[in-house]
Design a protein around this motif. Structure first.
Motif, PDB file in Angstrom:
ATOM      1  N   GLN A  63       2.817  44.855  -4.160  1.00 54.57           N
ATOM      2  CA  GLN A  63       2.178  45.379  -3.159  1.00 54.57           C
ATOM      3  C   GLN A  63       3.012  45.158  -1.968  1.00 54.57           C
ATOM      4  OE1 GLN A  63      -1.680  43.980  -2.670  1.00 54.57           O
ATOM      5  NE2 GLN A  63      -1.312  42.000  -1.812  1.00 54.57           N
ATOM      6  N   HIS A  64       4.194  44.357  -2.033  1.00 57.43           N
ATOM      7  CA  HIS A  64       4.824  43.757  -0.937  1.00 57.43           C
ATOM      8  C   HIS A  64       6.304  44.366  -1.280  1.00 57.43           C
ATOM      9  CE1 HIS A  64       2.059  40.239   0.373  1.00 57.43           C
ATOM     10  NE2 HIS A  64       1.335  41.444   0.629  1.00 57.43           N
ATOM     11  N   GLY A  65       6.560  44.941  -2.286  1.00 56.51           N
ATOM     12  CA  GLY A  65       7.622  45.380  -2.879  1.00 56.51           C
ATOM     13  C   GLY A  65       8.566  44.696  -3.676  1.00 56.51           C
ATOM     14  N   ALA A  66       8.076  43.611  -4.292  1.00 56.33           N
ATOM     15  CA  ALA A  66       8.634  42.740  -5.097  1.00 56.33           C
ATOM     16  C   ALA A  66       8.815  43.404  -6.351  1.00 56.33           C
ATOM     17  CB  ALA A  66       8.018  41.477  -5.396  1.00 56.33           C
ATOM     18  N   ALA A  67       9.705  42.935  -7.305  1.00 56.90           N
ATOM     19  CA  ALA A  67      10.169  43.455  -8.698  1.00 56.90           C
ATOM     20  C   ALA A  67       9.126  42.926  -9.410  1.00 56.90           C
ATOM     21  CB  ALA A  67      11.344  43.050  -8.889  1.00 56.90           C
ATOM     22  N   LEU A  68       8.856  43.627 -10.461  1.00 58.24           N
ATOM     23  CA  LEU A  68       7.658  43.184 -11.672  1.00 58.24           C
ATOM     24  C   LEU A  68       8.279  42.909 -12.623  1.00 58.24           C
ATOM     25  CD1 LEU A  68       4.749  43.018 -12.112  1.00 58.24           C
ATOM     26  CD2 LEU A  68       4.753  45.307 -12.786  1.00 58.24           C
ATOM     27  N   LEU A  69       8.328  41.656 -13.242  1.00 55.54           N
ATOM     28  CA  LEU A  69       8.653  41.246 -14.710  1.00 55.54           C
ATOM     29  C   LEU A  69       7.662  41.416 -15.287  1.00 55.54           C
ATOM     30  CD1 LEU A  69      10.728  39.774 -12.698  1.00 55.54           C
ATOM     31  CD2 LEU A  69      11.030  38.210 -14.655  1.00 55.54           C
ATOM     32  N   VAL A  70       7.769  42.227 -16.700  1.00 60.57           N
ATOM     33  CA  VAL A  70       6.938  42.365 -17.705  1.00 60.57           C
ATOM     34  C   VAL A  70       7.192  41.807 -18.841  1.00 60.57           C
ATOM     35  CG1 VAL A  70       5.790  44.485 -18.670  1.00 60.57           C
ATOM     36  CG2 VAL A  70       6.627  44.508 -16.227  1.00 60.57           C
ATOM     37  N   PHE A  71       6.032  41.210 -19.497  1.00 61.48           N
ATOM     38  CA  PHE A  71       6.045  40.432 -20.950  1.00 61.48           C
ATOM     39  C   PHE A  71       5.568  41.505 -21.923  1.00 61.48           C
ATOM     40  CE2 PHE A  71       5.133  37.270 -18.055  1.00 61.48           C
ATOM     41  CZ  PHE A  71       5.961  35.949 -18.509  1.00 61.48           C
ATOM     42  N   TYR A  72       6.189  41.618 -23.283  1.00 62.45           N
ATOM     43  CA  TYR A  72       5.585  42.375 -24.207  1.00 62.45           C
ATOM     44  C   TYR A  72       4.698  41.347 -25.073  1.00 62.45           C
ATOM     45  CZ  TYR A  72       5.125  44.682 -28.568  1.00 62.45           C
ATOM     46  OH  TYR A  72       4.734  45.222 -29.847  1.00 62.45           O
ATOM     47  N   SER A  73       3.675  42.204 -25.485  1.00 63.24           N
ATOM     48  CA  SER A  73       2.722  41.493 -26.453  1.00 63.24           C
ATOM     49  C   SER A  73       2.339  42.323 -27.661  1.00 63.24           C
ATOM     50  CB  SER A  73       1.494  41.028 -25.779  1.00 63.24           C
ATOM     51  OG  SER A  73       0.465  40.265 -26.454  1.00 63.24           O
ATOM     52  N   GLU A  74       2.198  41.572 -28.714  1.00 67.16           N
ATOM     53  CA  GLU A  74       1.901  42.318 -29.869  1.00 67.16           C
ATOM     54  C   GLU A  74       0.297  42.484 -29.822  1.00 67.16           C
ATOM     55  OE1 GLU A  74       3.528  40.218 -33.247  1.00 67.16           O
ATOM     56  OE2 GLU A  74       5.650  41.096 -32.860  1.00 67.16           O
ATOM     57  N   ASP A  75      -0.435  41.563 -29.380  1.00 69.21           N
ATOM     58  CA  ASP A  75      -1.841  41.659 -29.333  1.00 69.21           C
ATOM     59  C   ASP A  75      -2.285  41.259 -27.572  1.00 69.21           C
ATOM     60  OD1 ASP A  75      -4.814  41.003 -29.119  1.00 69.21           O
ATOM     61  OD2 ASP A  75      -4.508  39.951 -31.047  1.00 69.21           O
ATOM     62  N   ILE A  76      -2.463  42.636 -26.855  1.00 70.74           N
ATOM     63  CA  ILE A  76      -2.500  42.429 -25.579  1.00 70.74           C
ATOM     64  C   ILE A  76      -3.759  41.840 -25.009  1.00 70.74           C
ATOM     65  CG2 ILE A  76      -3.395  44.736 -25.284  1.00 70.74           C
ATOM     66  CD1 ILE A  76      -1.722  44.772 -22.560  1.00 70.74           C
ATOM     67  N   THR A  77      -5.054  42.157 -25.878  1.00 74.56           N
ATOM     68  CA  THR A  77      -6.309  41.596 -25.398  1.00 74.56           C
ATOM     69  C   THR A  77      -6.238  40.162 -25.565  1.00 74.56           C
ATOM     70  OG1 THR A  77      -7.211  42.073 -27.637  1.00 74.56           O
ATOM     71  CG2 THR A  77      -7.616  43.591 -25.877  1.00 74.56           C
ATOM     72  N   GLN A  78      -5.436  39.554 -26.592  1.00 74.26           N
ATOM     73  CA  GLN A  78      -5.558  38.190 -26.970  1.00 74.26           C
ATOM     74  C   GLN A  78      -4.722  37.577 -25.748  1.00 74.26           C
ATOM     75  OE1 GLN A  78      -2.682  36.374 -28.047  1.00 74.26           O
ATOM     76  NE2 GLN A  78      -3.489  34.327 -28.788  1.00 74.26           N
ATOM     77  N   THR A  79      -3.529  38.095 -25.444  1.00 79.37           N
ATOM     78  CA  THR A  79      -2.930  37.539 -24.225  1.00 79.37           C
ATOM     79  C   THR A  79      -3.543  37.537 -23.035  1.00 79.37           C
ATOM     80  OG1 THR A  79      -0.734  38.391 -25.496  1.00 79.37           O
ATOM     81  CG2 THR A  79      -0.662  37.843 -23.061  1.00 79.37           C
ATOM     82  N   GLN A  80      -4.431  38.642 -22.693  1.00 84.19           N
ATOM     83  CA  GLN A  80      -5.145  38.841 -21.537  1.00 84.19           C
ATOM     84  C   GLN A  80      -6.056  37.512 -21.436  1.00 84.19           C
ATOM     85  OE1 GLN A  80      -6.640  42.342 -19.919  1.00 84.19           O
ATOM     86  NE2 GLN A  80      -8.603  41.579 -19.448  1.00 84.19           N
ATOM     87  N   PHE A 113       3.088  39.379 -12.410  1.00 87.56           N
ATOM     88  CA  PHE A 113       3.506  39.614 -13.635  1.00 87.56           C
ATOM     89  C   PHE A 113       2.722  40.785 -14.400  1.00 87.56           C
ATOM     90  CE2 PHE A 113       5.046  35.638 -12.694  1.00 87.56           C
ATOM     91  CZ  PHE A 113       6.415  35.522 -12.989  1.00 87.56           C
ATOM     92  N   ALA A 114       3.208  41.426 -15.477  1.00 86.38           N
ATOM     93  CA  ALA A 114       2.240  42.272 -16.099  1.00 86.38           C
ATOM     94  C   ALA A 114       2.645  42.024 -17.585  1.00 86.38           C
ATOM     95  CB  ALA A 114       2.825  43.709 -15.812  1.00 86.38           C
ATOM     96  N   VAL A 115       1.839  42.445 -18.466  1.00 80.23           N
ATOM     97  CA  VAL A 115       1.924  42.501 -19.819  1.00 80.23           C
ATOM     98  C   VAL A 115       1.550  43.904 -20.464  1.00 80.23           C
ATOM     99  CG1 VAL A 115       1.161  41.407 -22.092  1.00 80.23           C
ATOM    100  CG2 VAL A 115       1.189  39.871 -19.751  1.00 80.23           C
ATOM    101  N   TRP A 116       2.881  44.316 -21.378  1.00 82.32           N
ATOM    102  CA  TRP A 116       2.387  45.685 -21.947  1.00 82.32           C
ATOM    103  C   TRP A 116       2.336  45.431 -23.372  1.00 82.32           C
ATOM    104  CZ3 TRP A 116       5.325  49.335 -24.920  1.00 82.32           C
ATOM    105  CH2 TRP A 116       6.527  48.924 -25.464  1.00 82.32           C
ATOM    106  N   SER A 117       1.849  46.566 -23.983  1.00 81.38           N
ATOM    107  CA  SER A 117       1.752  46.624 -25.527  1.00 81.38           C
ATOM    108  C   SER A 117       1.767  48.053 -26.017  1.00 81.38           C
ATOM    109  CB  SER A 117       0.715  45.890 -26.128  1.00 81.38           C
ATOM    110  OG  SER A 117       0.796  45.936 -27.432  1.00 81.38           O
ATOM    111  N   GLU A 118       2.255  48.441 -27.325  1.00 77.09           N
ATOM    112  CA  GLU A 118       2.013  49.796 -27.633  1.00 77.09           C
ATOM    113  C   GLU A 118       0.698  50.405 -27.697  1.00 77.09           C
ATOM    114  OE1 GLU A 118       3.974  47.743 -29.379  1.00 77.09           O
ATOM    115  OE2 GLU A 118       6.235  48.394 -29.185  1.00 77.09           O
ATOM    116  N   HIS A 119      -0.295  49.398 -27.949  1.00 80.16           N
ATOM    117  CA  HIS A 119      -1.756  49.658 -28.226  1.00 80.16           C
ATOM    118  C   HIS A 119      -2.637  48.425 -27.919  1.00 80.16           C
ATOM    119  CE1 HIS A 119       0.047  47.719 -32.064  1.00 80.16           C
ATOM    120  NE2 HIS A 119      -0.860  47.292 -32.128  1.00 80.16           N
ATOM    121  N   ILE A 120      -3.728  48.667 -27.752  1.00 76.36           N
ATOM    122  CA  ILE A 120      -4.790  47.515 -27.499  1.00 76.36           C
ATOM    123  C   ILE A 120      -5.186  47.010 -28.677  1.00 76.36           C
ATOM    124  CG2 ILE A 120      -7.118  47.101 -26.643  1.00 76.36           C
ATOM    125  CD1 ILE A 120      -6.983  49.140 -24.367  1.00 76.36           C
TER     126      ILE A 120
END
Length: 120
Positions: A63-80, A113-120
């Motif tokens: 929200q202040h213009g910072a870059a966002l580093l994004v993690f990948y997860s095979e199990d996004i709900t478990q990572t959350q 930070f953010a975390v992404w996955s292909e699916h929930i």
């Protein structure tokens, strides 16, 4: 060996170096090396990119213009769940985007930070 003209290192401020280290170690398995009381480094082997945290009362937020580093997860709900269990705050719950889904969180020092996955 460093690659010419490639991203090589990233640094973040951290208000609480100890809490930040504990969080990233517990959630993502990062290893740290301290360089004095006000700097800690992580490496590509454990984090995917070399970098570090320096002691400062600042944080990196998109929200202040910072870059966002994004993690990948095979199990996004478990990572959350793991992020929440270890003191992270979900600031954007899991949402869909073309190609997958992701969520955003802040770690104990307030960096986003953010975390992404292909699916929930």
């Amino acid at each position: 060996m460093s690659a010419h003209k490639k991203l090589n290192y990233v640094e973040f401020a951290a208000a609480d170096l100890t809490a930040t280290k504990v969080f990233f170690s517990a959630v993502f398995g990062w290893l740290f090396v301290d360089y004095g009381p006000e700097y800690t480094a992580f490496d590509q082997k454990s984090a995917g990119l070399d970098g570090g945290f320096y002691q400062a009362p600042l944080s990196s937020l998109t929200q202040h213009g910072a870059a966002l580093l994004v993690f990948y997860s095979e199990d996004i709900t478990q990572t959350q769940a793991k992020v929440e269990q270890h003191g992270g705050v979900i600031i954007k719950p899991i949402f869909d985007f073309p190609g997958g889904c992701r969520f955003h969180f802040t770690e104990p020092s307030g960096n986003e930070f953010a975390v992404w996955s292909e699916h929930i």
